[in-house]
Design an enzyme around this catalytic site. Structure first.
Site, short mmCIF file in Angstrom:
data_model
loop_
_atom_site.label_atom_id
_atom_site.label_comp_id
_atom_site.label_asym_id
_atom_site.label_seq_id
_atom_site.Cartn_x
_atom_site.Cartn_y
_atom_site.Cartn_z
N GLU A 61 -5.21 1.47 2.58
CA GLU A 61 -4.99 0.27 3.41
C GLU A 61 -5.16 0.60 4.87
O GLU A 61 -5.76 -0.15 5.65
CB GLU A 61 -3.58 -0.29 3.16
CG GLU A 61 -3.30 -1.62 3.87
CD GLU A 61 -2.61 -1.48 5.22
OE1 GLU A 61 -2.34 -2.51 5.85
OE2 GLU A 61 -2.35 -0.35 5.69
N GLU A 62 -4.65 1.76 5.27
CA GLU A 62 -4.61 2.07 6.70
C GLU A 62 -6.00 2.17 7.32
O GLU A 62 -6.20 1.87 8.48
CB GLU A 62 -3.83 3.37 6.93
CG GLU A 62 -2.33 3.26 6.60
CD GLU A 62 -1.56 2.33 7.53
OE1 GLU A 62 -2.18 1.61 8.32
OE2 GLU A 62 -0.32 2.33 7.43
N ASP A 82 6.28 1.99 7.31
CA ASP A 82 4.93 1.57 6.90
C ASP A 82 4.25 2.71 6.17
O ASP A 82 3.85 3.70 6.79
CB ASP A 82 4.15 1.19 8.17
CG ASP A 82 2.70 0.84 7.90
OD1 ASP A 82 2.32 0.69 6.73
OD2 ASP A 82 1.94 0.71 8.88
N ASP A 99 4.13 -5.09 3.21
CA ASP A 99 3.59 -3.84 3.78
C ASP A 99 4.77 -3.06 4.31
O ASP A 99 5.48 -2.40 3.54
CB ASP A 99 2.57 -4.21 4.87
CG ASP A 99 1.78 -3.02 5.36
OD1 ASP A 99 2.36 -1.92 5.42
OD2 ASP A 99 0.60 -3.15 5.70
N HIS A 101 0.83 -1.21 0.00
CA HIS A 101 0.00 0.00 0.00
C HIS A 101 0.86 1.25 0.00
O HIS A 101 2.05 1.21 0.33
CB HIS A 101 -0.99 -0.02 1.15
CG HIS A 101 -0.44 0.20 2.52
ND1 HIS A 101 -0.41 1.42 3.13
CD2 HIS A 101 0.09 -0.66 3.42
CE1 HIS A 101 0.08 1.31 4.35
NE2 HIS A 101 0.41 0.06 4.55
N HIS A 134 3.18 4.13 13.03
CA HIS A 134 2.09 5.10 12.75
C HIS A 134 2.29 6.45 13.43
O HIS A 134 1.33 7.15 13.71
CB HIS A 134 0.73 4.51 13.17
CG HIS A 134 0.25 3.42 12.24
ND1 HIS A 134 -0.95 2.79 12.38
CD2 HIS A 134 0.83 2.85 11.15
CE1 HIS A 134 -1.11 1.89 11.42
NE2 HIS A 134 -0.03 1.91 10.67
C1 LIG Z 1 3.83 -2.24 9.35
C2 LIG Z 1 2.62 -2.95 8.94
O1 LIG Z 1 2.70 -3.90 8.21
N1 LIG Z 1 1.48 -2.48 9.39
C3 LIG Z 1 0.20 -3.08 9.20
C4 LIG Z 1 -0.06 -4.12 10.23
C5 LIG Z 1 0.73 -5.35 10.04
O2 LIG Z 1 0.61 -5.95 9.00
O3 LIG Z 1 1.40 -5.70 11.00
C6 LIG Z 1 -0.84 -2.06 9.43
O4 LIG Z 1 -0.58 -1.05 10.01
N2 LIG Z 1 -2.04 -2.33 9.03
C7 LIG Z 1 -3.15 -1.48 9.34
C8 LIG Z 1 -4.37 -2.12 8.74
C9 LIG Z 1 -5.63 -1.42 9.07
C10 LIG Z 1 -6.84 -2.28 8.88
O5 LIG Z 1 -6.73 -3.47 8.59
O6 LIG Z 1 -7.95 -1.79 9.04
C11 LIG Z 1 -3.30 -1.40 10.85
O7 LIG Z 1 -3.67 -0.39 11.36
O8 LIG Z 1 -3.02 -2.39 11.51
#
Ligand SMILES: CC(=O)N[C@@H](CC(=O)O)C(=O)N[C@@H](CCC(=O)O)C(=O)O
Length: 908
Positions: free
Chosen positions: A549-550, A512, A578, A501, A661
């Site tokens: 994605e977020e 990220d 990611d 993303h 984040h």
């Molecule tokens: C660094 C990373 O990969 N972050 C991903 C979470 C992961 O895969 O460990 C991430 O931040 N994803 C978002 C997805 C939001 C959602 O699914 O609604 C998150 O906030 O976790």
């Protein structure tokens, strides 16, 4: 010179092919020779012999043009005949002018003579001879052609005998005009990626805010890069329901509502890190949080897990009407809010406790970022609070694509109704300190309730003071944009999709998602280089740069829902990256079909620490590839469409705390602490690229069904162990709608002889004990077990067949075994079609209970974890609910799918 005779002796000859006979035998007096003599009139009884000699006057000249008087004495006749033949050809045109009185033919006139001319009686013997030689000329040509043909056949045969043996792989490569071999492709892939380049891409992406739906120029730039590197590229928009922050505040209120403390809700600006002072900095907020203005007392709820809430309830702490303060932990943040909301809480605050940062903390004398690797106390984890385990994607379009003008559902089953805010540990500390000594504490609830702040004793509360939480956001339906690149393969209907993303909560996002985005662009550049060298992939390759994605995996989910039919028919695999690099330890989660590919690849890629990535990974994880849960864009592919997926990257480590984040996930952080040499980025380009080539370039799909079957066996053992535990508890909520199997003789064991008891036929059900539930499901358990055995057998034969076919695919065969290659080719097509359908076999159209969007019966995000994956989710949830009827139902659903997977593999 004698005058030519009126008639030609050939006219009276019956011999159709005198010259052939001449060639076959020299024996004077043989019938063949006699025929020849007849033909030329050189018969001793024939008085026209002299005239005949005259008729062949041109032969009086030898090749040098000398008069050859001996021809007037045609002895021996055979020799003369041969001489005639040769010399006529060589000399007749040169003498034609000397015989002006006779109607002789020059070569030219012969050429122009019609077939009728040649067959009509000739006025002169010379012309008859010429006609004869004309016939011989035809024969000569025929023979010449025959020799040529024979020569060609001989050369071909010779060539065939010594034709090099080839593999089917090489033959197909030639047929498809492939110019580069797989090892060469891999070599180039290893050589192209550069640290300076990934650093450049990272710098580009981290230089501007790119909250979902807000930065079109980055979408365009990404699509342009795909084009520049030889991909067809497009920008695909969806209209999604999103919130953007407007205003927020958090106040601790004293007596009469006097504000005792107001949290800044901002991260500090750091002079060393330019990202932190970017004018477009995004406020701290939660995606999909509810708007609200609530004032209430508050409680500390540890991680806000179900077990935490349950324990509080058990100990008489009622969170209804309160604001919960949770520390971020293993579960997805939206589920913290969901748990609180379901228990009547009115708001939620979430912070990252330094106690969860491992060793690198201020307490352990590390300096805080930017002076050191520890967390900056003002850092805030933004993020979505969508109810991820219910459904990802646009919450107003669950299961269908958010295109302009589509019907929309009420989103509130999938997003919270209570407001929440993220906060730093520094900013929440004044609230927490107020709880010191109030209510239960870790001595009562367990040390796992204690975090790492010294000023706070982790008492639960509730507080005596109120807190006011205000959250105002703009909710709207607005476009987001995916950038999609594609290189068509030879096999167009088998597609390998690689995705990452592009949107971020912050201006930077160097980890990220931009470590992934930088790696994606560098991978595109490497593929572009391969393409420039003449590479055409065997299977089509799609690169996806997702938006949104977020907030809730929006870009990927909407795209896949949009193209569900196409993907079902064509998508082979989805490989997600990611946060490609947020640390230095490799991790991978995958469908078990892909475990082997991942392991094989990391065995071949060097780790910047030295050795191979595999060596470190094996030591650190004991060789464990995890199950996919959720939290990134693979979710729709694996759990909704049954497309086997992988998610991998480098994370963790003791070097520096990754401030997820937060504004401090910046280019400066990455350059200084995260990946200062940028070598982990390059390593990820190699791993991702190599996995893509393994899956796209080898005719026999590199899936491992044996690994899948073994994984199912192990998940099933966990189910059996859980059932045993539940049976041991003897507190089953038994729901007997029909009957049950009574298996008293082997109680407690999985192997049993059961007798079906129809309970509706029994007036007085004398239940032996509450273990009845166990008996009720025993036949279903046995069926499931049998189906798994069947699958295991089918998978091991299938894998054996597949490796034999793969071996043959790489085996050299001589040309005359071409039929074997043809058979092999069709076997591969059949095998691949079985591989392609395998994961789809585990989809259940009606979906999981209360979360129908998730359709995979083996994998789903844990209903109360979100991130961590659950196996046999429907079954485990039914067991957790102690619902025996539903347990049996899920066992039967699973059994049916396992059996159909086994049948698929057993198809010839
Ligand atoms: C660094 C990373 O990969 N972050 C991903 C979470 C992961 O895969 O460990 C991430 O931040 N994803 C978002 C997805 C939001 C959602 O699914 O609604 C998150 O906030 O976790």
């Amino acid at each position: 010179m004698p005058a030519p005779t009126e008639s030609h002796p050939l006219q009276s000859s019956e011999s159709p092919e005198p010259h052939e006979n001449l060639e076959l035998s020299d024996a004077p007096g043989s019938p063949i020779i006699a025929d020849f003599h007849d033909a030329i009139g050189a018969n001793s009884n024939d008085t026209s012999g002299a005239e005949t000699s005259a008729a062949i006057e041109p032969l009086e000249y030898d090749e040098d043009g000398d008069e050859n008087q001996s021809l007037l004495h045609p002895q021996p006749r055979l020799a003369q005949g041969r001489h005639l033949f040769q010399n006529t050809i060589l000399t007749n045109s040169k003498h034609s002018t000397q015989r002006s009185s006779s109607p002789t033919y020059t070569e030219d006139s012969l050429d122009s003579a019609t077939e009728a001319d040649l067959l009509l009686p000739s006025p002169s013997s010379a012309s008859s001879i010429r006609e004869y030689f004309k016939k011989r000329w035809g024969t000569f040509v025929t023979r010449f052609v025959a020799y040529i043909l024979f020569g060609i056949v001989f050369i071909l045969a010779w060539k065939l005998v010594f034709l090099p043996r080839t593999t089917l792989r090489r033959d197909l490569a030639r047929l498809r005009h492939f110019q580069i071999s797989l090892p060469d492709l891999e070599r180039t892939l290893f050589q192209v990626p550069e640290t300076a380049k990934v650093r450049e891409w990272s710098h580009y992406y981290t230089s501007g805010a790119h909250l979902a739906g807000t930065n079109y120029s980055q979408v365009q730039w990404t699509a342009d890069k795909f084009k520049e590197y030889g991909f067809q590229a497009e920008i695909v928009p969806y209209d999604t329901y999103l919130n953007y922050p407007r205003d927020h505040s958090l106040k601790l209120l004293g007596v009469n509502g006097i504000v005792r403390y107001e949290a800044p809700l901002k991260e500090d600006v750091l002079t060393q890190d330019p990202t932190t002072s970017d004018p477009n900095s995004i406020p701290t907020f939660h995606g999909y949080s509810a708007n609200g203005n609530v004032t209430a007392t508050y409680v500390y709820v540890n991680y806000g897990r179900q077990e935490d809430y349950d324990l509080l309830e058990e100990r008489g702490v009622d969170i209804a009407g309160k604001i919960v303060i949770a520390r971020y932990g293993g579960l997805f943040r939206g589920l913290i809010v969901k748990g609180a909301q379901e228990r009547g809480a009115v708001g939620a605050l979430m912070y990252t406790d330094p106690g969860d940062d491992g060793h690198v903390t201020l307490v352990n004398k590390y300096k805080a970022y930017p002076d050191g690797p520890a967390r900056n106390p003002s850092s805030v984890q933004r993020g979505s609070v969508q109810f991820l385990s219910t459904a990802p994607g646009d919450p107003t379009t669950p299961g269908w694509a958010s295109k302009a003008g589509v019907d929309r559902a009420d989103p509130h089953e999938r997003i919270p109704s209570i407001p929440s805010l993220p906060i730093s540990y520094r900013d929440v500390l004044p609230l927490l300190i107020e709880l010191n000594g109030m209510g239960l504490n870790p001595n009562d609830l367990g040390e796992s309730w204690r975090g790492g702040m010294r000023e706070y004793d982790y008492s639960i509360g509730p507080s005596t003071m109120d807190v006011n939480l205000y959250n105002d956001q703009e909710y709207k339906i607005t476009p987001i944009w995916n950038a999609i690149g594609r290189i068509d393969g030879v096999i167009k209907d088998e597609v390998v999709i690689l995705g990452n993303h592009r949107d971020a909560w912050i201006v930077g996002g160097a980890g990220d998602p931009n470590s992934g985005s930088a790696v994606l662009i560098e991978l595109a550049r490497a593929f572009g280089e391969l393409k420039a060298q003449g590479w055409k992939p065997l299977r089509s390759i799609v690169l996806a740069s997702w938006d949104g994605e977020e907030y809730g995996l929006l870009g990927s989910t909407e795209w896949a829902e949009d193209l569900a039919k196409y993907l079902d028919a064509n998508a082979l695999v989805y490989v997600n990256v990611d946060g490609a690099v947020t640390g230095s330890h490799f991790h991978a989660d995958a469908s078990p079909l892909l475990n082997t590919v991942v392991k094989d690849v990391i065995k071949r890629v060097s780790d910047p620490k030295g050795g191979y990535v595999y060596d470190h990974w094996l030591q650190e994880t004991k060789g464990r590839i995890g199950n996919l849960g959720s939290g990134s864009d693979y979710t729709v592919f694996q759990d909704h469409l049954g497309i086997p997926s992988i998610d991998f990257g480098f994370s963790g480590g003791d070097n520096a705390v990754y401030q997820y984040h937060s504004n401090y996930d910046s280019f400066h952080w990455m350059d200084k602490y995260g990946d200062p040499t940028w070598e982990y980025h390059v390593t990820m380009v190699k791993i991702w690229g190599l996995v893509a080539l393994q899956l796209s370039e080898i005719e026999v799909i590199s899936f491992d069904v044996g690994e899948y079957a073994h994984s199912l066996m192990s998940y099933f053992s966990n189910v059996k162990a859980k059932i045993s535990r539940i049976v041991g508890e003897s507190e089953l909520d038994v729901d007997i709608s029909g009957g049950f199997y009574d298996c008293p003789e082997v109680r407690g064991s999985l192997i049993r002889e059961c007798k079906y008891i129809d309970v509706t036929a029994i007036d007085d059900v004398d239940l032996p004990d509450l273990k009845l539930g166990w008996w009720y499901i025993s036949s279903s358990l046995r069926n499931c077990s049998d189906a798994l055995d069947k699958l295991l057998d089918a998978a091991s034969s299938f894998d054996a067949k597949s490796s034999s076919i793969k071996k043959q695919y790489f085996t050299d065969y001589p040309w005359f075994k071409g039929y074997k290659k043809l058979r092999l080719y069709f076997q591969i097509q059949e095998l691949n079609s079985q591989y392609k359908q395998f994961e789809r076999m585990f989809l259940y159209e009606s979906g999981l209970d209360d979360r129908e969007w998730y359709r995979h019966v083996i994998f789903a995000p844990g209903i109360w974890t979100g991130y961590a994956g659950a196996t046999f989710p429907g079954l485990n949830e039914a067991l957790d609910a102690r619902n025996i009827t539903n347990t049996k139902r899920w066992l039967d659903i699973i059994t049916e799918r396992i059996s159909q997977a086994a049948d698929l593999l057993s198809e010839k």
